[in-house]
Motif scaffolding. Structure first.
Motif, PDB file in Angstrom:
ATOM      1  N   ASN A 112     -11.391 -16.779  26.322  1.00 24.65           N
ATOM      2  CA  ASN A 112     -11.717 -16.201  26.955  1.00 24.65           C
ATOM      3  C   ASN A 112     -12.758 -14.842  26.827  1.00 24.65           C
ATOM      4  O   ASN A 112     -12.542 -13.976  27.781  1.00 24.65           O
ATOM      5  CB  ASN A 112     -10.838 -14.633  26.087  1.00 24.65           C
ATOM      6  N   LYS A 156     -15.905 -18.562  31.845  1.00 24.24           N
ATOM      7  CA  LYS A 156     -15.270 -20.111  31.575  1.00 24.24           C
ATOM      8  C   LYS A 156     -14.003 -19.397  32.249  1.00 24.24           C
ATOM      9  O   LYS A 156     -12.873 -20.807  32.798  1.00 24.24           O
ATOM     10  CB  LYS A 156     -14.734 -20.100  30.324  1.00 24.24           C
ATOM     11  N   ARG A 157     -14.396 -18.596  33.167  1.00 28.90           N
ATOM     12  CA  ARG A 157     -11.812 -17.855  33.516  1.00 28.90           C
ATOM     13  C   ARG A 157     -12.284 -18.387  35.435  1.00 28.90           C
ATOM     14  O   ARG A 157     -13.102 -18.089  35.665  1.00 28.90           O
ATOM     15  CB  ARG A 157     -11.973 -16.445  34.024  1.00 28.90           C
ATOM     16  N   ASP A 171      -9.734 -18.760  36.879  1.00 27.88           N
ATOM     17  CA  ASP A 171      -8.088 -18.232  37.341  1.00 27.88           C
ATOM     18  C   ASP A 171      -7.754 -18.149  38.246  1.00 27.88           C
ATOM     19  O   ASP A 171      -6.218 -18.008  38.004  1.00 27.88           O
ATOM     20  CB  ASP A 171      -7.539 -17.961  35.737  1.00 27.88           C
ATOM     21  N   SER A 172      -8.019 -17.351  39.527  1.00 21.59           N
ATOM     22  CA  SER A 172      -7.558 -17.307  40.208  1.00 21.59           C
ATOM     23  C   SER A 172      -8.644 -16.849  41.600  1.00 21.59           C
ATOM     24  O   SER A 172      -9.955 -17.550  41.535  1.00 21.59           O
ATOM     25  CB  SER A 172      -7.565 -15.815  39.872  1.00 21.59           C
ATOM     26  N   ASN A 216     -11.154 -25.994  45.595  1.00 23.62           N
ATOM     27  CA  ASN A 216     -10.221 -24.867  45.448  1.00 23.62           C
ATOM     28  C   ASN A 216     -10.525 -24.199  46.374  1.00 23.62           C
ATOM     29  O   ASN A 216     -11.221 -23.828  47.599  1.00 23.62           O
ATOM     30  CB  ASN A 216     -10.208 -24.036  44.224  1.00 23.62           C
TER      31      ASN A 216
END
Length: 329
Positions: free
Chosen positions: A217, A221-222, A224-225, A270
């Protein structure tokens, strides 16, 4: 500037749900050979047992504060407001300082003073093991401002992280606080401003900082959006702005191109709208394509087929690898 013995160092630690690491982190501060420190712990609305573990540590050097959850940048800015030190050590809640880290940096501070920023050797903390990172030798030098950014933007995958630096309070005052919209690259953007306001970087041999990798977490490393990618791009747009404010036009232009290219290559494919925005900014600088930011194989491929085609090839390869891994599970 005070001498190395009398200088007070403020260690600022933002904490969010770090019950597994925060005790080791604080003890690495209390165990410093340089004893004139204050440890400003800012609990950023933790919901685990972090607060309990922090309060169990008995030391008058710890200045504990609890604030509403607004993210690590806001917590660091709060910490700056509380700090009384001649220098500031920013430290994430799961990282570790070598016992002599501050003392070794203060030795160089006594030589060079308040207008330089001080770096350290990079290491990794894994479980109970502390190791020196290989392949970071390129940073084990003193740097002029221009040469530092040329170095960091010309290579891939090796960056000096937050806790490695020691920063005189005079430089903190010249640099407005951490930008809460910089997201994943908040430390890179903030230290870019600090460095650009300094006279250069002084490397401190035998000063070691240990970065804890592979933490579940972790913010770093995030991916995600879209919000994460928007903030990431925002940080590199700010790089370009800062370069043009502080450096000569030719140097600023090239470094801005490479900073924006880092985002383009690392985030591809992305969010095409953000990639298009980044591409337009690169074009406005006078470049037809991004700089080939990646490993040596990617760079070589880009020289042959062009950056855009190399990105397509790398994306196809990575997609195929992920698909195969799923099939083999």
């Amino acid at each position: 500037m005070k001498n190395k013995h009398s200088a007070l160092v403020s260690i600022i630690i933002p904490v969010y749900n770090s019950e597994n690491y925060i005790v080791d982190t604080i003890h690495s501060c209390l165990n410093q050979s340089h004893k004139n420190i204050e440890i400003i712990v800012v609990n950023d609305g933790s919901t685990d047992s972090s607060e309990k573990k922090i309060l169990e540590i008995q030391s008058q050097k710890i200045k504990y504060h609890k604030v509403e959850n607004n993210g690590p940048c806001a917590a660091r800015n709060f910490g700056i407001q509380q700090a009384k030190g001649d220098l500031v050590q920013f430290l994430d809640h799961d990282d570790i300082l070598h016992p002599d880290k501050l003392e070794r940096q203060l030795e160089r501070y006594a030589e060079f003073g308040d207008l330089y920023i001080y770096s350290a050797k990079m290491g990794t903390a894994n479980a109970q093991t502390l190791t020196i990172d290989p392949d970071y030798e390129l940073y084990q030098n003193d740097f002029t401002i221009e040469r530092y950014f040329e170095t960091v933007l010309n290579q891939f995958g090796k960056y000096i992280t937050t806790g490695a630096w020691l920063v005189p309070a005079e430089l903190i005052k010249l640099t407005h606080g951490w930008d809460e919209n910089a997201g994943l690259n908040d430390d890179g953007e903030y230290f870019a401003r600090l460095i650009l306001n300094s006279k250069g970087i002084i490397y401190c041999d035998n000063a070691v900082f240990y970065f804890r990798r592979n933490v579940p977490n972790s913010l770093s490393k995030r991916f995600d959006s879209k919000d994460v990618y928007e903030k990431w791009l925002h940080s590199y747009i700010l790089y370009a702005k800062h370069f043009h404010e502080k450096l000569d036009p030719t140097t600023a232009k090239e470094l801005s191109w490479k900073a924006l290219s880092r985002y383009y290559c690392a985030s591809y494919p992305n969010y095409p709208d953000l990639l298009e925005k980044c591409k337009q900014l690169i074009n406005e600088l006078g470049y037809k394509h991004p700089y080939a930011h990646g490993g040596s194989k990617f760079y070589t491929t880009s020289k042959v087929v062009g950056v855009y085609n190399a990105l397509k090839i790398w994306n196809l390869k990575n997609t195929a690898k992920r698909t195969l891994n799923k099939l083999l599970r």
